[in-house]
Write a protein that holds these residues in place. Structure first.
Motif, PDB file in Angstrom:
ATOM      1  N   GLY A 124     -54.424 -29.471 -47.196  1.00 27.03           N
ATOM      2  CA  GLY A 124     -53.293 -29.860 -48.030  1.00 27.03           C
ATOM      3  C   GLY A 124     -53.203 -31.345 -48.297  1.00 27.03           C
ATOM      4  O   GLY A 124     -52.477 -31.781 -49.185  1.00 27.03           O
ATOM      5  N   SER A 125     -53.959 -32.149 -47.540  1.00 24.53           N
ATOM      6  CA  SER A 125     -53.862 -33.610 -47.699  1.00 24.53           C
ATOM      7  C   SER A 125     -54.989 -34.133 -48.578  1.00 24.53           C
ATOM      8  O   SER A 125     -55.931 -33.409 -48.907  1.00 24.53           O
ATOM      9  CB  SER A 125     -53.941 -34.294 -46.327  1.00 24.53           C
ATOM     10  OG  SER A 125     -55.282 -34.341 -45.876  1.00 24.53           O
ATOM     11  N   ASP A 126     -54.900 -35.428 -48.915  1.00 25.49           N
ATOM     12  CA  ASP A 126     -55.944 -36.045 -49.731  1.00 25.49           C
ATOM     13  C   ASP A 126     -57.218 -36.340 -48.944  1.00 25.49           C
ATOM     14  O   ASP A 126     -58.198 -36.816 -49.522  1.00 25.49           O
ATOM     15  CB  ASP A 126     -55.420 -37.316 -50.396  1.00 25.49           C
ATOM     16  CG  ASP A 126     -54.714 -37.012 -51.717  1.00 25.49           C
ATOM     17  OD1 ASP A 126     -54.870 -35.881 -52.223  1.00 25.49           O
ATOM     18  OD2 ASP A 126     -54.016 -37.906 -52.241  1.00 25.49           O
TER      19      ASP A 126
ATOM     20  N   ASN B 104     -44.101 -35.739 -49.510  1.00 28.26           N
ATOM     21  CA  ASN B 104     -45.477 -36.206 -49.349  1.00 28.26           C
ATOM     22  C   ASN B 104     -45.428 -37.693 -49.023  1.00 28.26           C
ATOM     23  O   ASN B 104     -44.661 -38.439 -49.646  1.00 28.26           O
ATOM     24  CB  ASN B 104     -46.280 -35.997 -50.639  1.00 28.26           C
ATOM     25  CG  ASN B 104     -46.461 -34.536 -50.968  1.00 28.26           C
ATOM     26  OD1 ASN B 104     -47.187 -33.822 -50.276  1.00 28.26           O
ATOM     27  ND2 ASN B 104     -45.775 -34.072 -52.009  1.00 28.26           N
ATOM     28  N   ARG B 131     -48.953 -30.792 -40.916  1.00 26.56           N
ATOM     29  CA  ARG B 131     -49.384 -29.415 -41.150  1.00 26.56           C
ATOM     30  C   ARG B 131     -48.876 -28.461 -40.069  1.00 26.56           C
ATOM     31  O   ARG B 131     -48.594 -27.302 -40.336  1.00 26.56           O
ATOM     32  CB  ARG B 131     -50.920 -29.365 -41.204  1.00 26.56           C
ATOM     33  CG  ARG B 131     -51.514 -27.992 -41.467  1.00 26.56           C
ATOM     34  CD  ARG B 131     -51.468 -27.637 -42.942  1.00 26.56           C
ATOM     35  NE  ARG B 131     -51.909 -26.256 -43.168  1.00 26.56           N
ATOM     36  CZ  ARG B 131     -52.122 -25.743 -44.371  1.00 26.56           C
ATOM     37  NH1 ARG B 131     -51.938 -26.478 -45.451  1.00 26.56           N
ATOM     38  NH2 ARG B 131     -52.506 -24.496 -44.510  1.00 26.56           N
ATOM     39  N   VAL B 154     -52.062 -38.763 -50.457  1.00 31.45           N
ATOM     40  CA  VAL B 154     -51.255 -37.850 -49.642  1.00 31.45           C
ATOM     41  C   VAL B 154     -51.810 -37.870 -48.217  1.00 31.45           C
ATOM     42  O   VAL B 154     -52.832 -37.252 -47.917  1.00 31.45           O
ATOM     43  CB  VAL B 154     -51.256 -36.413 -50.208  1.00 31.45           C
ATOM     44  CG1 VAL B 154     -50.474 -35.478 -49.275  1.00 31.45           C
ATOM     45  CG2 VAL B 154     -50.661 -36.388 -51.606  1.00 31.45           C
ATOM     46  N   LEU B 157     -48.125 -34.233 -45.474  1.00 30.56           N
ATOM     47  CA  LEU B 157     -47.865 -33.194 -46.465  1.00 30.56           C
ATOM     48  C   LEU B 157     -46.386 -33.070 -46.770  1.00 30.56           C
ATOM     49  O   LEU B 157     -45.553 -33.082 -45.867  1.00 30.56           O
ATOM     50  CB  LEU B 157     -48.353 -31.835 -45.952  1.00 30.56           C
ATOM     51  CG  LEU B 157     -49.770 -31.754 -45.401  1.00 30.56           C
ATOM     52  CD1 LEU B 157     -50.099 -30.315 -45.039  1.00 30.56           C
ATOM     53  CD2 LEU B 157     -50.754 -32.298 -46.407  1.00 30.56           C
ATOM     54  N   ASP B 160     -44.199 -29.048 -50.767  1.00 34.29           N
ATOM     55  CA  ASP B 160     -44.965 -28.368 -51.814  1.00 34.29           C
ATOM     56  C   ASP B 160     -46.453 -28.292 -51.476  1.00 34.29           C
ATOM     57  O   ASP B 160     -47.236 -27.731 -52.235  1.00 34.29           O
ATOM     58  CB  ASP B 160     -44.772 -29.092 -53.152  1.00 34.29           C
ATOM     59  CG  ASP B 160     -45.234 -30.545 -53.104  1.00 34.29           C
ATOM     60  OD1 ASP B 160     -45.272 -31.132 -51.987  1.00 34.29           O
ATOM     61  OD2 ASP B 160     -45.561 -31.106 -54.168  1.00 34.29           O
ATOM     62  N   ARG B 161     -46.861 -28.872 -50.324  1.00 34.20           N
ATOM     63  CA  ARG B 161     -48.280 -28.868 -49.962  1.00 34.20           C
ATOM     64  C   ARG B 161     -48.513 -28.239 -48.593  1.00 34.20           C
ATOM     65  O   ARG B 161     -49.564 -28.452 -47.982  1.00 34.20           O
ATOM     66  CB  ARG B 161     -48.828 -30.292 -49.950  1.00 34.20           C
ATOM     67  CG  ARG B 161     -49.195 -30.816 -51.329  1.00 34.20           C
ATOM     68  CD  ARG B 161     -49.756 -32.220 -51.172  1.00 34.20           C
ATOM     69  NE  ARG B 161     -50.326 -32.733 -52.399  1.00 34.20           N
ATOM     70  CZ  ARG B 161     -51.647 -32.948 -52.568  1.00 34.20           C
ATOM     71  NH1 ARG B 161     -52.507 -32.687 -51.621  1.00 34.20           N
ATOM     72  NH2 ARG B 161     -52.074 -33.445 -53.705  1.00 34.20           N
TER      73      ARG B 161
END
Lengths: 286, 243
Positions: A124-126, B104, B131, B154, B157, B160-161
């Protein structure tokens, strides 16, 4: 068999283009005497793997780094490392940026010859965007969850600094945190340990319990006795971080003229000259 | 006793983050005020919390900011911190150089990651922490530069992630949460002396603002005494939030 050698011999054993792991964490128990020896040597084009501190900064300042693999670079009491910042902002180095947990799993995988270790960290992260080579796996069990498959952080050489070691390469930490140093030692093709003090094997347990023997000689290629060799980073309980000197380092790094003066004064000679210059500086600033 | 300072209101707001958490680690890694808050929560309404000395020691009792550990009840070197993230008995208070409306967050760099205008710390543990752990944020200077429409990288999180749970964001002006149907950031309360307009003006995206915005709870006399006389007698909190 004795594995005792000099810091300059360690640096001379490196080849340009190698991947070099460096133990410690931020500005804590960094093998700075070995790093300074690399800065004096002709080696270049290194891939450095590190929970980064001034080890990364100094190697960047000397143009030794092609790529850095790290979850962060910091001086701890000073949040941002000035030479690392400059190297990133000028585009001088490439970066593989991992989450801390991913980084540790990469070390565990390399230390134990695993093709990867699965973790939810990074999803989910960059981190996945900026490392497009990273792949995910799906759990083969009922949960069926997606996980990052962290590849092994294999390295040619690891450099670590410990409180005590014997001539065979057994090494001991006496401070409150082992960091990842044993994992670096196992992940590397060969590991060099610098230490505050060399002791006889029979004396290792005089200062710490058996579980403080973090590194086994089976993983060590060479041992260097470098008193104050972690300077200016912390090396508890032998020495705390030299905060005043770290401030001088960080302030000097922000200005080319002041950095040149810092280099001339402290880094133009060998390790003994460095330690002498630091001692003189400390006396003058009293 | 004199009225609570802004720093003291923030410390109590940080303590409130841990209400109901029980016997887990309060990982206040992002500054002095959240560390003060965690120790205050443990000394008052959340006595089962585990707190550290800011280093690898789990202290037998909450210790003053900057003080040595004293009696120790456990050991948590960095590697065990990272394992504990996965284990999950942990509520972390992170910092952020940028944070967007879904929570984020960015501590990696400003500008394009490939060649940043300003290199910061790196993502550190933010991706994994957010997470799988309950996460809150401490932002000592609420400004449109921090509360941005979009974060450049990002690191942590947002909702939305796939964030596990974003509890709240405490700033020097207000407390914000994500208690909205679409997990957008909402103004929960403003600190005494701060207007809703001031918070909105210092936020670079559209906040959800309820019709009635209450005031952040102020410390009671017992909490003020613990902050001033026990946990932070030298006033380190004022360095992060000047009066």
């Amino acid at each position: 068999m004795s594995k005792v050698m000099t810091a300059d011999a360690v640096a001379a054993s490196l080849d340009s283009g190698m991947t070099v792991g460096i133990g410690g964490w931020g500005s804590r128990r960094k093998p700075m005497a070995l790093v300074r020896a690399i800065c004096r040597s002709p080696v270049t084009d290194l891939t450095v793997v590190s929970c980064g501190g001034p080890d990364v900064g100094l190697l960047c300042a000397y143009g030794k780094v092609r790529r850095l693999v790290a979850p962060f670079v910091t001086l701890d009491s000073i949040p941002l490392e000035p030479h690392f910042r400059a190297a990133r902002e000028s585009g001088a180095i490439a970066l593989t940026e991992y989450d801390e947990g991913m980084f540790m799993f990469g070390l565990y995988a390399a230390a134990h010859r695993l093709p990867f270790l699965p973790t939810p960290a990074g999803l989910g992260s960059d981190v996945l965007r900026v490392n497009p080579e990273l792949k995910t796996v799906r759990s083969p069990y009922a949960d069926g969850g997606e996980l990052v498959a962290v590849p092994p952080l294999t390295m040619d050489v690891a450099l670590i600094h410990m409180n005590r070691a014997d001539a065979r390469g057994n090494a001991q930490y006496l401070g409150p945190d082992p960091y990842m140093d044993d994992l670096f030692a196992k992940a590397a093709g060969r590991t060099y340990v610098s230490c505050e003090r060399l002791v006889d094997t029979g004396d290792l347990l005089k200062e710490g319990p058996v579980q403080s023997l973090l590194i086994s000689r089976m993983h060590v290629a060479g041992v260097v006795e470098t008193p104050n060799g972690a300077h200016f980073t912390a090396c508890e309980p032998d020495r705390g971080r030299d905060e005043a000197f770290q401030r001088l380092y960080a302030q000097s790094a922000r200005d080319p003229d002041r950095w040149r003066a810092f280099r001339d004064r402290f880094l133009s000679g060998d390790e003994a000259a460095y330690q002498d210059a630091v001692r003189t500086w400390r006396e003058e600033s009293r | 006793m004199s009225a609570a300072t802004r720093a003291e209101v923030c410390a109590v707001a940080c303590a409130e983050l841990f209400r109901g958490d029980g016997e887990i680690l309060a990982a206040a890694v992002s500054g002095l005020v959240p560390a003060l808050g965690a120790r205050l929560a443990r000394m008052t309404f959340e006595p089962d919390l585990l707190t550290t000395d800011g280093g690898p020691h789990l202290t037998a009792e909450p210790v003053p900011l900057g003080a040595p550990a004293g009696a120790v009840e456990g050991w948590l070197p960095f590697r065990d911190h990272l394992w504990l993230v996965l284990n999950g008995r942990r509520h972390v208070v992170l910092g952020a150089s940028q944070i967007d409306r879904y929570g984020n967050s960015n501590i990696s760099c400003i500008g394009a990651w490939e060649r940043p205008a300003r290199q910061l710390l790196g993502v550190r543990g933010a991706p994994g922490n957010t997470r799988v752990n309950t996460t809150s944020y401490w932002i000592p200077r609420h400004s449109p530069r921090v509360f941005t429409e979009k974060v450049d990288v990002v690191s942590g999180l947002g909702g939305d992630r796939g964030a596990f749970e974003l509890r709240a964001v405490v700033t020097d002006l207000a407390v914000l949460d994500f208690d909205t149907p679409d997990r957008r950031m909402r103004l929960r309360s403003t600190h005494p002396g701060v207007t809703v307009e001031e918070v909105v003006a210092n936020t670079g995206f559209e906040l959800v603002v309820p019709d009635e915005v209450p005031q952040t709870r102020t410390p009671d006399a017992a909490e003020l005494r613990l902050i001033r006389e026990v946990l932070d007698p030298t006033g380190l909190r004022d360095r992060e939030v000047p009066s």
